[in-house]
Motif scaffolding. Structure first.
Motif, PDB file in Angstrom:
ATOM      1  N   MET A  16     -18.964 -14.611 -26.107  1.00 59.85           N
ATOM      2  CA  MET A  16     -19.743 -15.270 -27.154  1.00 59.85           C
ATOM      3  C   MET A  16     -21.186 -14.769 -27.138  1.00 59.85           C
ATOM      4  O   MET A  16     -21.771 -14.503 -28.192  1.00 59.85           O
ATOM      5  CB  MET A  16     -19.726 -16.782 -26.947  1.00 59.85           C
ATOM      6  CG  MET A  16     -20.569 -17.558 -27.957  1.00 59.85           C
ATOM      7  SD  MET A  16     -20.698 -19.330 -27.582  1.00 59.85           S
ATOM      8  CE  MET A  16     -21.780 -19.251 -26.139  1.00 59.85           C
ATOM      9  N   GLU A  21     -22.778 -14.033 -34.085  1.00 58.40           N
ATOM     10  CA  GLU A  21     -21.856 -14.664 -35.025  1.00 58.40           C
ATOM     11  C   GLU A  21     -20.697 -15.383 -34.335  1.00 58.40           C
ATOM     12  O   GLU A  21     -19.885 -16.036 -34.999  1.00 58.40           O
ATOM     13  CB  GLU A  21     -21.301 -13.626 -36.004  1.00 58.40           C
ATOM     14  CG  GLU A  21     -20.417 -12.568 -35.389  1.00 58.40           C
ATOM     15  CD  GLU A  21     -21.191 -11.365 -34.873  1.00 58.40           C
ATOM     16  OE1 GLU A  21     -20.554 -10.343 -34.575  1.00 58.40           O
ATOM     17  OE2 GLU A  21     -22.436 -11.452 -34.775  1.00 58.40           O
ATOM     18  N   ARG A  22     -20.620 -15.297 -33.010  1.00 60.05           N
ATOM     19  CA  ARG A  22     -19.583 -16.029 -32.272  1.00 60.05           C
ATOM     20  C   ARG A  22     -20.100 -17.348 -31.705  1.00 60.05           C
ATOM     21  O   ARG A  22     -19.363 -18.077 -31.052  1.00 60.05           O
ATOM     22  CB  ARG A  22     -19.059 -15.166 -31.116  1.00 60.05           C
ATOM     23  CG  ARG A  22     -18.381 -13.872 -31.554  1.00 60.05           C
ATOM     24  CD  ARG A  22     -18.077 -13.007 -30.354  1.00 60.05           C
ATOM     25  NE  ARG A  22     -17.540 -11.704 -30.754  1.00 60.05           N
ATOM     26  CZ  ARG A  22     -17.542 -10.620 -29.982  1.00 60.05           C
ATOM     27  NH1 ARG A  22     -18.048 -10.698 -28.759  1.00 60.05           N
ATOM     28  NH2 ARG A  22     -17.048  -9.486 -30.411  1.00 60.05           N
ATOM     29  N   GLU A  23     -21.359 -17.640 -31.949  1.00 59.84           N
ATOM     30  CA  GLU A  23     -21.987 -18.773 -31.282  1.00 59.84           C
ATOM     31  C   GLU A  23     -21.392 -20.109 -31.703  1.00 59.84           C
ATOM     32  O   GLU A  23     -21.168 -20.384 -32.873  1.00 59.84           O
ATOM     33  CB  GLU A  23     -23.489 -18.792 -31.577  1.00 59.84           C
ATOM     34  CG  GLU A  23     -24.214 -19.951 -30.910  1.00 59.84           C
ATOM     35  CD  GLU A  23     -25.659 -20.066 -31.372  1.00 59.84           C
ATOM     36  OE1 GLU A  23     -26.406 -20.820 -30.755  1.00 59.84           O
ATOM     37  OE2 GLU A  23     -26.018 -19.414 -32.366  1.00 59.84           O
ATOM     38  N   LEU A  73     -13.938 -21.950 -28.897  1.00 59.17           N
ATOM     39  CA  LEU A  73     -14.399 -20.631 -28.502  1.00 59.17           C
ATOM     40  C   LEU A  73     -13.214 -19.807 -28.049  1.00 59.17           C
ATOM     41  O   LEU A  73     -12.405 -20.274 -27.243  1.00 59.17           O
ATOM     42  CB  LEU A  73     -15.407 -20.782 -27.353  1.00 59.17           C
ATOM     43  CG  LEU A  73     -15.902 -19.525 -26.662  1.00 59.17           C
ATOM     44  CD1 LEU A  73     -16.713 -18.676 -27.618  1.00 59.17           C
ATOM     45  CD2 LEU A  73     -16.743 -19.906 -25.452  1.00 59.17           C
ATOM     46  N   SER A  98     -21.738 -24.936 -34.942  1.00 64.87           N
ATOM     47  CA  SER A  98     -21.281 -23.550 -35.007  1.00 64.87           C
ATOM     48  C   SER A  98     -22.303 -22.695 -35.736  1.00 64.87           C
ATOM     49  O   SER A  98     -22.935 -23.151 -36.698  1.00 64.87           O
ATOM     50  CB  SER A  98     -19.941 -23.483 -35.749  1.00 64.87           C
ATOM     51  OG  SER A  98     -19.572 -22.139 -36.025  1.00 64.87           O
ATOM     52  N   ASN A 102     -20.150 -17.810 -37.923  1.00 64.01           N
ATOM     53  CA  ASN A 102     -18.925 -17.878 -37.133  1.00 64.01           C
ATOM     54  C   ASN A 102     -17.811 -18.412 -38.026  1.00 64.01           C
ATOM     55  O   ASN A 102     -17.423 -19.585 -37.955  1.00 64.01           O
ATOM     56  CB  ASN A 102     -19.127 -18.778 -35.913  1.00 64.01           C
ATOM     57  CG  ASN A 102     -17.978 -18.679 -34.919  1.00 64.01           C
ATOM     58  OD1 ASN A 102     -16.888 -18.223 -35.271  1.00 64.01           O
ATOM     59  ND2 ASN A 102     -18.215 -19.114 -33.692  1.00 64.01           N
TER      60      ASN A 102
END
Length: 283
Positions: A16, A21-23, A73, A98, A102
């Motif tokens: 992450m 953008e994965r947060e 996640l 988020s 994401n």
């Protein structure tokens, strides 16, 4: 989640970290022992791939009037993870957070009945640049402390949505501002506070977070927000390890957004707050 799953969950946390953008809202720990300690007071769930490797993670922790969701996640089945988390929530409201970009996590949240409440945008600038505008009007004074009752009164008058601190006792307020990583900048006129700015210092990240900026409603429109922002930056700049200041504003906070734009802060991230509340409509 088992103790032996910690290394795989940590790998997901680092995955992450590698891409904004994965947060999602996630554990602070980045070592196995710390992660296991954080998981002791929450429901932690994992999803395994066909090879037995952990592919997904989420958890529930006490928050406000319900629970906060860590995650979802991972690269596995986020929908299944979320369904299990909702089952374990026992009908309590669940808040989730988020990154706006994401899309996978947001799609899974919305498919599971989470509703977007608002977006919080974050802005940043060098403290040295902001501090150059620091000034104190001639008939005003600046202080680093404020009596608990006066703090609570100004907080109550100026805040419309973030009301959690109104429940703090005097001792809790005093303990908060006694922390080494917390600074308060109070601007007064005629002995009466017109506004204040709160900072939390993150030496490891070389950053100061402007956690709150308050101007009494009767004093707005006179440039106090810009003055307090610059004074807060000057306070942060007094710490050599701090280079940047970060501020935040919800999507409805037009005045704050305009203030940060005029002061030269740049947008750096956006987080969407979600809520699933199965108690809505109950008598």
């Amino acid at each position: 989640m088992q103790a032996t799953d910690a290394p795989d969950v940590l790998a997901l946390l680092h995955w992450m970290d590698d891409a904004p953008e994965r947060e999602v809202f996630a554990p602070d720990a980045r070592e196995a022992a710390e992660l296991q300690g954080e998981c002791e007071d929450r429901v932690c769930l994992v999803a395994e791939g066909v090879d037995g490797e952990i592919r997904g993670y989420c958890a529930l922790a006490p928050f406000r009037d319900g629970l906060a969701l860590e995650g979802p996640l991972g690269t596995g089945d986020l929908h299944g993870l979320l369904a299990r988390a909702v089952e374990r929530a026992d009908g309590l409201p669940i808040y989730a957070f988020s990154a706006r970009d994401n899309l996978a996590a947001r799609a899974a949240l919305e498919a599971e009945g989470f509703t977007p409440m608002h977006t919080t945008d974050f802005y940043t600038a060098r403290v040295a640049a902001l501090a150059r505008a620091a000034r104190v009007p001639g008939d005003h004074a600046v202080a680093g402390t404020l009596a608990a009752a006066a703090y609570r009164a100004l907080y109550r008058a100026s805040e419309e949505s973030w009301a959690g601190r109104l429940d703090w006792t005097d001792a809790e307020i005093e303990a908060h501002f006694a922390r080494d990583d917390v600074e308060l900048v109070v601007l007064s006129r005629g002995g009466q506070p017109v506004g204040f700015a709160e900072l939390e210092l993150n030496a490891e990240a070389s950053r100061a977070d402007l956690t709150y900026l308050a101007v009494h409603p009767a004093e707005r429109g006179q440039g106090y927000g810009r003055i307090l922002l610059a004074l807060a930056a000057a306070e942060a700049a007094a710490h050599p390890e701090i280079r940047d200041l970060r501020a935040r504003a919800h999507d409805h906070a037009r005045a704050a957004r305009a203030l940060y734009a005029r002061a030269g802060l740049t947008h750096c991230r956006a987080v969407v707050t979600y809520l699933r509340d199965d108690t809505e409509g109950e008598a």
